[in-house]
Design a protein around this motif. Sequence first.
Motif, mmCIF file in Angstrom:
data_model
loop_
_atom_site.group_PDB
_atom_site.id
_atom_site.type_symbol
_atom_site.label_atom_id
_atom_site.label_comp_id
_atom_site.label_asym_id
_atom_site.label_seq_id
_atom_site.Cartn_x
_atom_site.Cartn_y
_atom_site.Cartn_z
ATOM 1 N N ALA A 495 -10.847 31.768 -11.663
ATOM 2 C CA ALA A 495 -12.153 31.104 -11.709
ATOM 3 C C ALA A 495 -12.592 30.901 -13.166
ATOM 4 O O ALA A 495 -13.081 29.843 -13.539
ATOM 5 C CB ALA A 495 -13.188 31.909 -10.938
ATOM 6 N N HIS A 496 -12.406 31.943 -13.998
ATOM 7 C CA HIS A 496 -12.731 31.799 -15.431
ATOM 8 C C HIS A 496 -12.002 30.585 -16.016
ATOM 9 O O HIS A 496 -12.594 29.743 -16.690
ATOM 10 C CB HIS A 496 -12.290 33.049 -16.207
ATOM 11 N N LEU A 497 -10.703 30.521 -15.735
ATOM 12 C CA LEU A 497 -9.896 29.434 -16.301
ATOM 13 C C LEU A 497 -10.355 28.079 -15.755
ATOM 14 O O LEU A 497 -10.549 27.121 -16.516
ATOM 15 C CB LEU A 497 -8.412 29.676 -16.000
ATOM 16 N N ALA A 498 -10.557 28.020 -14.440
ATOM 17 C CA ALA A 498 -10.985 26.749 -13.839
ATOM 18 C C ALA A 498 -12.299 26.284 -14.455
ATOM 19 O O ALA A 498 -12.521 25.090 -14.665
ATOM 20 C CB ALA A 498 -11.124 26.903 -12.331
ATOM 21 N N ALA A 499 -13.175 27.236 -14.792
ATOM 22 C CA ALA A 499 -14.476 26.873 -15.363
ATOM 23 C C ALA A 499 -14.305 26.186 -16.719
ATOM 24 O O ALA A 499 -14.882 25.131 -16.971
ATOM 25 C CB ALA A 499 -15.352 28.112 -15.499
ATOM 26 N N VAL A 500 -13.497 26.786 -17.575
ATOM 27 C CA VAL A 500 -13.352 26.185 -18.908
ATOM 28 C C VAL A 500 -12.573 24.875 -18.813
ATOM 29 O O VAL A 500 -12.873 23.903 -19.518
ATOM 30 C CB VAL A 500 -12.764 27.189 -19.936
ATOM 31 N N LEU A 501 -11.627 24.805 -17.896
ATOM 32 C CA LEU A 501 -10.900 23.540 -17.700
ATOM 33 C C LEU A 501 -11.865 22.453 -17.226
ATOM 34 O O LEU A 501 -11.821 21.313 -17.693
ATOM 35 C CB LEU A 501 -9.776 23.722 -16.672
ATOM 36 N N ALA A 502 -12.742 22.815 -16.299
ATOM 37 C CA ALA A 502 -13.695 21.838 -15.772
ATOM 38 C C ALA A 502 -14.592 21.308 -16.879
ATOM 39 O O ALA A 502 -14.881 20.120 -16.945
ATOM 40 C CB ALA A 502 -14.543 22.474 -14.670
ATOM 41 N N GLU A 503 -14.999 22.200 -17.771
ATOM 42 C CA GLU A 503 -15.896 21.766 -18.842
ATOM 43 C C GLU A 503 -15.227 20.748 -19.766
ATOM 44 O O GLU A 503 -15.898 20.010 -20.479
ATOM 45 C CB GLU A 503 -16.375 22.975 -19.654
ATOM 46 N N HIS A 504 -13.907 20.739 -19.787
ATOM 47 C CA HIS A 504 -13.186 19.782 -20.634
ATOM 48 C C HIS A 504 -12.477 18.719 -19.803
ATOM 49 O O HIS A 504 -11.609 18.018 -20.324
ATOM 50 C CB HIS A 504 -12.186 20.535 -21.531
ATOM 51 N N LEU A 506 -10.187 18.892 -17.584
ATOM 52 C CA LEU A 506 -8.728 19.056 -17.650
ATOM 53 C C LEU A 506 -8.102 19.328 -16.293
ATOM 54 O O LEU A 506 -6.888 19.501 -16.195
ATOM 55 C CB LEU A 506 -8.378 20.225 -18.586
ATOM 56 N N LEU A 507 -8.921 19.366 -15.256
ATOM 57 C CA LEU A 507 -8.399 19.799 -13.962
ATOM 58 C C LEU A 507 -7.323 18.856 -13.436
ATOM 59 O O LEU A 507 -6.460 19.264 -12.673
ATOM 60 C CB LEU A 507 -9.537 19.915 -12.942
ATOM 61 N N THR A 737 -4.189 22.851 -29.467
ATOM 62 C CA THR A 737 -5.478 22.332 -29.032
ATOM 63 C C THR A 737 -6.200 23.458 -28.299
ATOM 64 O O THR A 737 -5.649 24.053 -27.364
ATOM 65 C CB THR A 737 -5.287 21.147 -28.075
ATOM 66 N N LEU A 738 -7.398 23.753 -28.770
ATOM 67 C CA LEU A 738 -8.132 24.889 -28.206
ATOM 68 C C LEU A 738 -9.325 24.404 -27.397
ATOM 69 O O LEU A 738 -10.024 23.475 -27.792
ATOM 70 C CB LEU A 738 -8.640 25.802 -29.322
ATOM 71 N N PHE A 739 -9.543 25.063 -26.285
ATOM 72 C CA PHE A 739 -10.685 24.725 -25.439
ATOM 73 C C PHE A 739 -11.554 25.959 -25.231
ATOM 74 O O PHE A 739 -11.087 26.969 -24.709
ATOM 75 C CB PHE A 739 -10.219 24.193 -24.083
ATOM 76 N N PHE A 740 -12.799 25.843 -25.670
ATOM 77 C CA PHE A 740 -13.773 26.905 -25.429
ATOM 78 C C PHE A 740 -14.866 26.348 -24.511
ATOM 79 O O PHE A 740 -15.028 25.141 -24.389
ATOM 80 C CB PHE A 740 -14.403 27.372 -26.744
ATOM 81 N N HIS A 741 -15.643 27.245 -23.915
ATOM 82 C CA HIS A 741 -16.760 26.787 -23.093
ATOM 83 C C HIS A 741 -17.751 26.000 -23.942
ATOM 84 O O HIS A 741 -17.898 26.254 -25.134
ATOM 85 C CB HIS A 741 -17.474 27.988 -22.459
ATOM 86 N N ARG A 742 -18.403 25.048 -23.324
ATOM 87 C CA ARG A 742 -19.411 24.266 -24.038
ATOM 88 C C ARG A 742 -20.807 24.521 -23.486
ATOM 89 O O ARG A 742 -21.659 25.072 -24.154
ATOM 90 C CB ARG A 742 -19.053 22.784 -23.964
ATOM 91 N N GLN A 743 -21.035 24.101 -22.235
ATOM 92 C CA GLN A 743 -22.371 24.294 -21.659
ATOM 93 C C GLN A 743 -22.568 25.715 -21.143
ATOM 94 O O GLN A 743 -23.677 26.211 -21.104
ATOM 95 C CB GLN A 743 -22.580 23.349 -20.469
#
Lengths: 765, 329
Positions: A495-504, A506-507, A737-743
């Motif tokens: 779920a953690h991973l899906a959340a950050v993927l969703a914010e970018h 990337l799903l 390429t790094l993806f961090f949470h945004r919102q």
Amino acid sequence: MTWHLHLTGLVQGVGFRPFVWQLVQAMQLRGTVCNGVDGVHIYVNADRDTAERFRHLLREKAPPLAQIDTIRMETAEPTDFADFRIIESDVQGQPNLLLPPDIALCATCRTELTEPANRRFGYAFTTCTHCGPRYSILQKLPYDRPATTMAPFGMCADCRTEYYNPADRRFFAQTNSCPACPVEFRLFGADGTAIDARQEMQVDVCLTALRQGSIVAVKGIGGYLLLCDATNADTVETLRERKHRPAKPLAVLYPDRATLEGDCHVRADEWDLLTGVAAPIVLLRRHEQPASGIAVQQLAPGLDHIGAMLPYAPLLALLAEGFSGPLVATSGNRSGFPICYTNEQALTQLTTVADYILTHNRAIAVPQDDSVMWLTPVFRQPVMLRRSRGYAPTYIPALPEGSGANTLALGASLKSTFAWQLRGNTYVSQYLGDLESFDTQEQFRQTLTHFRTLFNATPTLLLADAHEGYFSTQLARELSATWNIPLRLVQHHEAHLAAVLAEHDLLNQPQPVLGILWDGTGYGTDGQVWGGEFIAYKANTDEPFTRMAHFAYFDALLGDKMPREPRLSALSLVHEHPAAESLLRNRFTAVEWAFYQKLLPQNRLKTSSVGRLFDAVASLLGLTDQVSYEGEAALLLEEHATRFVEQNGFTTLRSYLPRPWFGTNVPTQHIAAGVLADRLANVPVGQIAATFHYTLVEVVAAVARQTGHTRLAFSGGVFQNALLVDWLRHRFGHTHTLFFHRQLSPGDECIALGQLAHVTCTQLL
Amino acid sequence: LGHGSGGILTHKLLEAGVFDLLRNPLLDTHHDGAMLTFGGPVAFTTDSYVITPVFFPGGNIGELAVNGTVNDLAMCGAIPRYLSLSFILEEGLTMTEFWQVLVSIKEAAERAGVQVVTGDTKVVERGKGDKLFINTSGLGEVHPRAAISSRRVQPGDKIIVSGPVATHGIAIMSVREGLAFDTTLESDTAPLNHTVRALLDEFGSGIHLLRDPTRGGVATVLNEIARDTKTGVDIRQAAIPVLDEVMGACELLGLDPLYVANEGVFLALVAAEVADRFVGMLQSLPYGESAAIIGEVVAAHPGQVVLTSRIGGRRVVNMLVGEQLPRIC
Ligand SMILES: [Fe+3]
Ligand SMILES: [Mg+2]
Ligand SMILES: [Zn+2]
Ligand SMILES: [Zn+2]
């Protein structure tokens, strides 16, 4: 021809109808505009070209806070309009709206407060179409005065004139009021008796009390705040005792930039956040010697940061300016309770904490805490620490919709939120607190009920965490039975991973991503306590999530006692090391030591938690052995490491990883042993703390190298750590390429959205 | 048994010993079963006793087996009269140990005023038991004024605990884990029937429900009550008596005393009007010195037990779910 335009998105409570009105005036169109439960509806007479241009300009020139999702335009029954009007809202139909978050006091309204000639001089509830409470006062849809807790207040003739004057800032401002048709104060003493003072005097009474060292509870936007003189160490100490909050940092309300800059380093991006429409608490690095003389050790024991905020509501502006110094401003609750938001709660719960309680008669419909953020020192990456007032419950853009999904995700436990995908929109609730507390559970249920009422909907699928001990999971089981709908459990770190993927978004992208998911606790598919996970994501495959590696298991001791006592994490990680006893023995009583020695070899529950590894290192370094708030040990460790890095840069230290190292089990015990050895060799604490952070960066590098991933996504409470985020960006900025949470916050607040996203990507097959 | 314990003992001799020690006219008839006469409603209960270690500070398995069944009868509002007694002995148990258990059974039965009227003994091979298992069943006459039923529980009822909680479980665990405290904690095992009878004499139907919070502790019993009666239970942490040593041990072990087993404690749910007098009287009776009102039954949050902590926060006391899985992130 008559055209019907239907706009969806965040188009109510943001000055949208006044904007449309202005636009049609400029274009000389005739017709109507109104709010509906599913957005804004405009009817205009125009030829096709003009209508197209109008549609274009609606998007182009929309007010800054609006977020237009779709504009559907079609011809309608020909009507000959005589003029253009804002007409009564249409309350029929299926609610489908983004809810406007609360908006901080705007600069113009704030200036008016200080102008003696202005009729709102000193008026504590001034608002305009660009500012004021929204979500927190919303009771129904669409957003209109009768749908809010402003409903009982009638407007005086002057306010009415403003309200209907297109040239006025308060044209169609639903929250409009003034001293002639006011929201009214009531002031109470600690014994709950009303203090008789004239309306305009009540703020002054509070100011006098604050100057004398009293604690004052004030009804703010999302709930009550407790205020007291931040420079008075005794008062702050009293507040801590009465609140039963020994060490967790307290936020400070500053009257102005000069006072704030006297105490803290404030950079332009931080100032923009503080003064922006959300106006969160921003953690700022304080000066060695803060000019205002704030009681640093009482406010944030052992820390170099201050949680600062600026007045985001007119009442807070009057108090802060009147006091003209920093005020502690912390949520009005006793430990273990959610924030008080009704007058009744305040008068029953806060009388034991506050000396005065300043209430008013505008009700809060939805309680919210203040949001908290910070920016990483070097790369200026914003990190959301608590997402609430000013942000919630909007989440944009919506998740990709799986066949008209109507799914409710109940999130995790300690930092609870829920998320709902409904009619094409995605909502993420405000931070709802720790579900260990019964009253927080009740608030969680109430907020859910409020949403169901607003949208007149019941979900068709429920999601929850796989941890059966979570209240949210138990509630999901209960609701699943009550509503007779299916429940799916989602593994915490997926779920953690899906959340950050969703914010970018990337799903659905084909390139694989490696999720680095580090936190305190998450129930694993093998029944162990996960928390140091590397999970690869590959979209559109049978099994999109694959656990590639994790921190080597160590003993998870004694349930929730371990996270409260970092010394137990230290013991668990280094007890087999010959030198451990010399460092740890005196942290325990003889009975404890004997028992834990016996317990360790027979303990069955294991953990891979990086959160506990942080605890262990903090304990080994002597920083803390018993924590009073979540993340305390990690925060202390980060501060020590940050000071070291500030002096030495991102120097390449000798990491605690064995060399060479590969494998899928990150050698947790070996890392802890490295810390232990350095500690015994009297290496400075700051250097060890920095080396530990560096080691974590190297762990990421090693695992990414082995799995061949160049796209890395980070989630979990550990990534609230600003130094770690900066170091990762420094190390991988050019190669990966790094993806961090945004919102969202990387902590468990993001789990609810992650559960929604998880189901979306597993359903897309 | 027998082997390595000095003296070879046949099964027959063993049974003779039991009969001899516990003798009473009914047992002396040596029938296959006891023939009993009752004049009114009867309560009947059974329980098996399995405990490691068999001998513990404050008692042993024999005493526990008698008190446990006596207490179960008392919790039905009954006056315990007759017990059955069955042993499963593992080879290797010494005769001395067995005899000690028997003696304490005899003493416990005398204290409680019950007679052992039938029984059985089996011996199993070494490794197929844990020294000694005991099963006891009990019969008692329901007190004429008793009206104990979960159906009588209603919002407003006060919840009373008769003594400090968690003592038995912590005493056992201390031995098992080798915790060396300054003072040795002793199990609270005790017969509660005389105390309960005195209360029934005085308060009769004012007593709505009686439960002994053995395995699973106070938390489990209160959850069962909330679930069965569809009411809410509110308790106050500060009101719950716990011995200091027990509290210290609980902290050390990461345990919540509400989930730890008791043997000489009962919970009473009584009508609000009689609660204060009930506690007053209980405090003057054996095993009731520390009795306290710890909470009440409420109409709110049906099915849930809510604890108000010392500092005022409220949390739900759930049924225990398996292992100590951490929730804190
Ligand atoms: Fe987490
Ligand atoms: Mg029993
Ligand atoms: Zn404004
Ligand atoms: Zn007015």
